[in-house]
Structure formats: C-alpha cells, structure tokens
Scaffold this active site. Structure first.
Site, PDB file in Angstrom:
ATOM      1  N   LEU A  45      11.360   1.141   7.042  1.00 52.85           N
ATOM      2  CA  LEU A  45      10.720   1.577   5.817  1.00 52.85           C
ATOM      3  C   LEU A  45      11.506   2.737   5.222  1.00 52.85           C
ATOM      4  CD1 LEU A  45       8.201   1.262   3.982  1.00 52.85           C
ATOM      5  CD2 LEU A  45       7.190   3.128   5.295  1.00 52.85           C
TER       6      LEU A  45
ATOM      7  N   LYS B  70       6.597  -2.013   1.889  1.00 55.77           N
ATOM      8  CA  LYS B  70       5.426  -1.411   2.535  1.00 55.77           C
ATOM      9  C   LYS B  70       4.220  -2.320   2.343  1.00 55.77           C
ATOM     10  CE  LYS B  70       3.269   3.126   3.194  1.00 55.77           C
ATOM     11  NZ  LYS B  70       3.769   3.356   4.570  1.00 55.77           N
TER      12      LYS B  70
ATOM     13  N   GLU C  79      12.346   2.307  14.228  1.00 56.31           N
ATOM     14  CA  GLU C  79      11.471   3.388  13.758  1.00 56.31           C
ATOM     15  C   GLU C  79      10.224   3.416  14.615  1.00 56.31           C
ATOM     16  OE1 GLU C  79      10.411   2.473   9.694  1.00 56.31           O
ATOM     17  OE2 GLU C  79      10.208   0.350  10.158  1.00 56.31           O
TER      18      GLU C  79
ATOM     19  N   TYR D 135       0.832  -1.199   0.000  1.00 54.00           N
ATOM     20  CA  TYR D 135       0.000   0.000   0.000  1.00 54.00           C
ATOM     21  C   TYR D 135       0.865   1.247   0.000  1.00 54.00           C
ATOM     22  CZ  TYR D 135       0.883   1.099   4.969  1.00 54.00           C
ATOM     23  OH  TYR D 135       1.472   1.455   6.160  1.00 54.00           O
TER      24      TYR D 135
END
Length: 286
Positions: free
Chosen positions: A206, A150, A182, A32
C-alpha cells in the site's frame, strides 16, 4: 450514540442501512480510507483524498464526491460526534443494482454507496505502544497482487493479526519471496547504522500516506533513507524497526519472531520520527 453518514444522510448509527445486495458486502467491491483526528482536526486529509481517487480509478469506479464535499462531511461528523482524538472511516462501494452478479452494474443507473463514521480514540497521540514498542511475527503474504489499491478486501490481514495474537505478538509482517512486504495494516521499516530501510513503492504494498510524510520528514532531518526490500533475518539483525500508519503514526518494533532488537526497547530513530511526524502534521491539520 454516534451519527454516521450514508448516501447523503446523517443518521443515528442504529438507523443506518445498506442493501444486502451491495457489492461491498457481496464482492468486497469497494475502497476505503481512514483519516486520523487530533485536536479535532484532520491529519493529512489531502493525501487520503488523493489516494482515494487513485483507488477508485484503478477499480474503474466513479468518484461520487469531490474533495471539498468529502472534507465537509468529515468535518461535520467530527463536529457532531465531538471527536477530539480518533478516526474518520470512509468507504465507497460500487453500490447495488438489486441482485447479485459478477458483472459490474451500469454506473449510470447504479450509484456508488458512500458510508462514513467516526471512532473516538482518546489518547491516540499518546499510545502506550509508542512508548513500549510492539512485537511482530513473520507470516506468508497470501494476499492478491494489487495491494496498492486500498480495497475493503481485508480478510487475510485480519487473519494475520489473529495469527500474531495466537503467537503472543502484537502484529505480523508479511513475507513474499523471502522479503518483507508490509505489516497487516501498516508499512514496515528497519534501521541499521542510522540508515532507514523500507520497501519501495509498487503494487506489492500500500502506498501509505503516513509513509510518504514520514520519509519526507526523515530526509528533511538529514536522515539516510534506502527504499529496497529486506528480509526477516536482516530485520532481526537491525538496530531498530518501526511501522507507520494513519492510526498509529510511527510505532517502534522491539521484537521480531522472538528476537529482540537492540536492547529490546524503542530506538532513537523511531522515537524521533514519531515526534517530528506529530509536530509537523498538527501544523497542517485542517
């Protein structure tokens, strides 16, 4: 009522349908992107489109639409739904071959599922969190090893946000082997002595589109940037901290595991970077 996009059709959201055998539903077998909208225009669309292509390649999925076709769909949904400030969510799964199987279906006979919808977020650029800052807590990073893709596999990040809420915080920073990877839905940074520190790109995090833009703008503004891991203890001793994402831009962090940073208010570096990011991104919005 929103109009959404499903496999070539623009539909009222109440009429949108996806098969119960879709691999996104059964296997989290999908990717996505979320693109922000400011002033009715898309922020950093090309970056999101490029990362989408990379995610699809990494999962050996065929890209069902090219960049221009995706842009047209994004723009049409923004227009139809009257989005001035908000987001466009895009999801592509490996589709459905009419049953459940661990083995990938034949892409020649099973087309991907493509879904897009908008979310109106008035005040997105003037979020109170940007003025007041957010509080984060540290949690163990228990995700799979390919965080650079992702995917729609977002259960643990969702659990992390709930852990943070239970602890009276706004979000969580995930920690692996003693170092921050993260946030649950953002990249993490600290600032010490005017130097911005954030983890380097790898499969551990990411590859944030907003991250790339913010670091570019920081360097152009002659700010020092160091890409390396840092610990929660180092973060607690920092002058300030912040997170970046497509939906929150640059948001200051004012507390980590109950320890206030600096005087407990948003720091000057994060505040300035948010201003620069919004100014520069709006110039190139499409």
């Amino acid at each position: 009522m929103r109009t959404v996009y499903v496999n070539g059709d623009y539909l009222p959201e109440t009429e949108a349908r996806v098969s119960i055998f879709d691999r996104g539903f059964l296997m989290a077998d999908g990717v996505y992107e979320v693109t922000s909208v400011l002033g009715g225009k898309l922020i950093d669309f090309d970056g999101h489109a490029a990362r989408l292509d990379r995610s699809l390649r990494e999962l050996d999925m065929q890209a069902p639409l090219g960049r221009d076709a995706l842009l047209d769909i994004h723009r049409e949904l923004v227009r139809i739904n009257g989005i001035d400030e908000g987001m466009v969510y895009l999801q592509i799964t490996r589709g459905s071959d009419g049953d459940r199987d661990f083995v990938f279906p034949d892409p020649e006979t099973t087309p991907p599922t493509v879904v897009l919808f908008t979310q109106a977020k008035p005040g997105l650029a003037d979020n109170p969190a940007a003025r007041e800052g957010i509080k984060v807590v540290g949690i163990d990073d228990l995700r799979w090893a390919r965080r650079d893709i992702k995917t729609v596999q977002l259960l643990y990040p969702s659990m992390g946000k709930m852990m943070a809420r239970k602890a009276g915080a706004d979000d969580a920073w995930m920690v692996e082997d003693g170092f921050v990877t993260e946030g649950t839905s953002n990249n993490a940074y600290i600032v010490k002595g005017g130097r911005i520190v954030t983890r380097e790109l790898s499969s551990d995090i990411l590859h944030g589109i907003t991250r790339a833009a913010v670091l570019r703008f920081a360097r152009e503004a002659q700010m020092a940037v160091e890409e390396r891991p840092f610990t929660l203890a180092e973060a607690q001793a920092a002058d300030e901290a912040f997170v970046t994402s497509a939906s929150t831009f640059v948001t200051p962090v004012i507390e980590i595991d109950g320890v206030p940073l600096g005087d407990g208010t948003p720091g000057p570096v994060a505040t300035r970077l948010r201003e620069i990011y919004l100014d520069e991104s709006l110039k190139t919005a499409i």
